[in-house]
Design a protein around this motif. Structure first.
Motif, short mmCIF file in Angstrom:
data_model
loop_
_atom_site.label_atom_id
_atom_site.label_comp_id
_atom_site.label_asym_id
_atom_site.label_seq_id
_atom_site.Cartn_x
_atom_site.Cartn_y
_atom_site.Cartn_z
N ALA A 15 0.83 -1.21 0.00
CA ALA A 15 0.00 0.00 0.00
C ALA A 15 0.86 1.26 0.00
O ALA A 15 0.57 2.22 -0.72
CB ALA A 15 -0.94 -0.01 1.20
N ALA A 16 1.92 1.25 0.78
CA ALA A 16 2.81 2.42 0.82
C ALA A 16 3.45 2.65 -0.55
O ALA A 16 3.57 3.80 -1.00
CB ALA A 16 3.89 2.23 1.89
N LEU A 17 3.86 1.58 -1.23
CA LEU A 17 4.43 1.69 -2.57
C LEU A 17 3.40 2.27 -3.54
O LEU A 17 3.70 3.20 -4.30
CB LEU A 17 4.92 0.33 -3.05
N VAL A 18 2.19 1.75 -3.51
CA VAL A 18 1.15 2.24 -4.42
C VAL A 18 0.84 3.70 -4.12
O VAL A 18 0.71 4.52 -5.04
CB VAL A 18 -0.12 1.37 -4.32
N GLU A 19 0.73 4.05 -2.85
CA GLU A 19 0.44 5.45 -2.48
C GLU A 19 1.54 6.39 -2.93
O GLU A 19 1.27 7.50 -3.39
CB GLU A 19 0.18 5.54 -0.98
N MET B 191 -1.29 4.19 -8.80
CA MET B 191 -1.03 3.58 -10.10
C MET B 191 -1.87 4.22 -11.17
O MET B 191 -2.43 5.27 -11.00
CB MET B 191 -1.22 2.07 -10.05
N PHE B 192 -2.01 3.57 -12.30
CA PHE B 192 -2.77 4.12 -13.43
C PHE B 192 -4.22 4.31 -13.02
O PHE B 192 -4.90 3.36 -12.64
CB PHE B 192 -2.68 3.19 -14.65
N ALA B 193 -4.70 5.53 -13.10
CA ALA B 193 -6.09 5.88 -12.79
C ALA B 193 -6.50 5.35 -11.42
O ALA B 193 -7.63 4.93 -11.22
CB ALA B 193 -7.02 5.36 -13.88
N ALA C 209 9.15 -2.30 -5.73
CA ALA C 209 8.69 -2.82 -7.03
C ALA C 209 7.81 -4.03 -6.76
O ALA C 209 7.84 -4.61 -5.67
CB ALA C 209 9.88 -3.21 -7.90
N TRP C 210 7.03 -4.39 -7.78
CA TRP C 210 6.25 -5.63 -7.68
C TRP C 210 5.97 -6.19 -9.06
O TRP C 210 6.04 -5.50 -10.06
CB TRP C 210 4.95 -5.43 -6.92
N ALA C 211 5.62 -7.48 -9.06
CA ALA C 211 5.11 -8.16 -10.25
C ALA C 211 3.86 -8.90 -9.82
O ALA C 211 3.92 -9.79 -8.97
CB ALA C 211 6.14 -9.12 -10.83
N VAL D 32 7.90 -0.54 -11.05
CA VAL D 32 9.10 -0.15 -10.32
C VAL D 32 8.93 1.31 -9.93
O VAL D 32 8.61 2.15 -10.77
CB VAL D 32 10.38 -0.34 -11.17
N GLU D 33 9.15 1.59 -8.65
CA GLU D 33 9.07 2.96 -8.18
C GLU D 33 10.02 3.84 -9.00
O GLU D 33 11.15 3.44 -9.29
CB GLU D 33 9.42 3.02 -6.69
#
Length: 195
Positions: A18-22, A27-29, A76-78, A112-113
């Protein structure tokens, strides 16, 4: 190059995800990496709704990702999962018409951030997803990267699933085109013997 660790997306690691996404503005839209999951009432209503959906899918064990950590921070994530978990791939109609069989798993999104790009983390995330798939029993894995002909034609922000060349370096083979700029890459992953 720093040492990066891989952890699975779980209830325990959801806060790091969540911290990465925030940090990356949802992310996109503001999709919170829910785009490829089945349609449901919660999806695409709002960033908060997508976050809640993703958290519920993780808690239910039907959302998977390999998180790449730099120390204690996910950078980063996959995302990966079965076709049932991730049915909403791009160019789906064409994909189904040309598929000989469905994979056991598919990799649908790699992020990837921004401040960590250019360090090979997309490949590390893909490798992490393959390792987690092997631990889950392995099988046929597909990815749908951008086929840039070995030349970066797009801003890396829009390469949401990496490039064909990266998949080839990670042991995937070209199967067929998908849409105008993507392709289907395939790899058979053996079950992990690690205990």
């Amino acid at each position: 190059m720093a040492d990066f660790a891989i952890k699975a997306l779980t209830v325990e690691t959801f806060g790091d995800f969540a911290a990465l996404v925030e940090r990356n503005k949802g992310m996109f839209a503001s999709c919170w990496c829910t785009h490829f999951h089945p349609d449901c009432a919660e999806k695409a209503q709002s960033a908060e709704g997508n976050r809640a959906l993703k958290e519920r899918l993780v808690a239910d064990g039907i959302a998977h990702a390999a998180l790449v950590y730099d120390g204690d921070r996910a950078v980063a994530w996959a995302e990966y999962g079965s076709p049932e978990e991730l049915p909403n791939i791009q160019h789906r109609k064409e994909y189904v018409a040309t598929a000989e069989r469905l994979p056991d798993y598919r990799v649908t999104c790699i992020l990837v951030e921004r401040s960590f790009r250019g360090q090979g983390l997309a490949a590390i995330a893909l490798r992490g997803a393959v390792e987690l798939i092997a631990q889950a029993g392995g099988g046929r894995v597909e990815g749908y990267p951008h086929d840039t002909g070995g030349v970066r034609k797009k801003n890396s922000s829009f390469l949401y699933n990496g490039t064909r060349a990266m998949y080839e370096r990670e042991g995937f083979t070209y199967d067929r085109p998908k849409g105008l700029g993507n392709c289907v890459m395939v790899r058979e992953v053996a079950p992990s013997t690690r205990g």
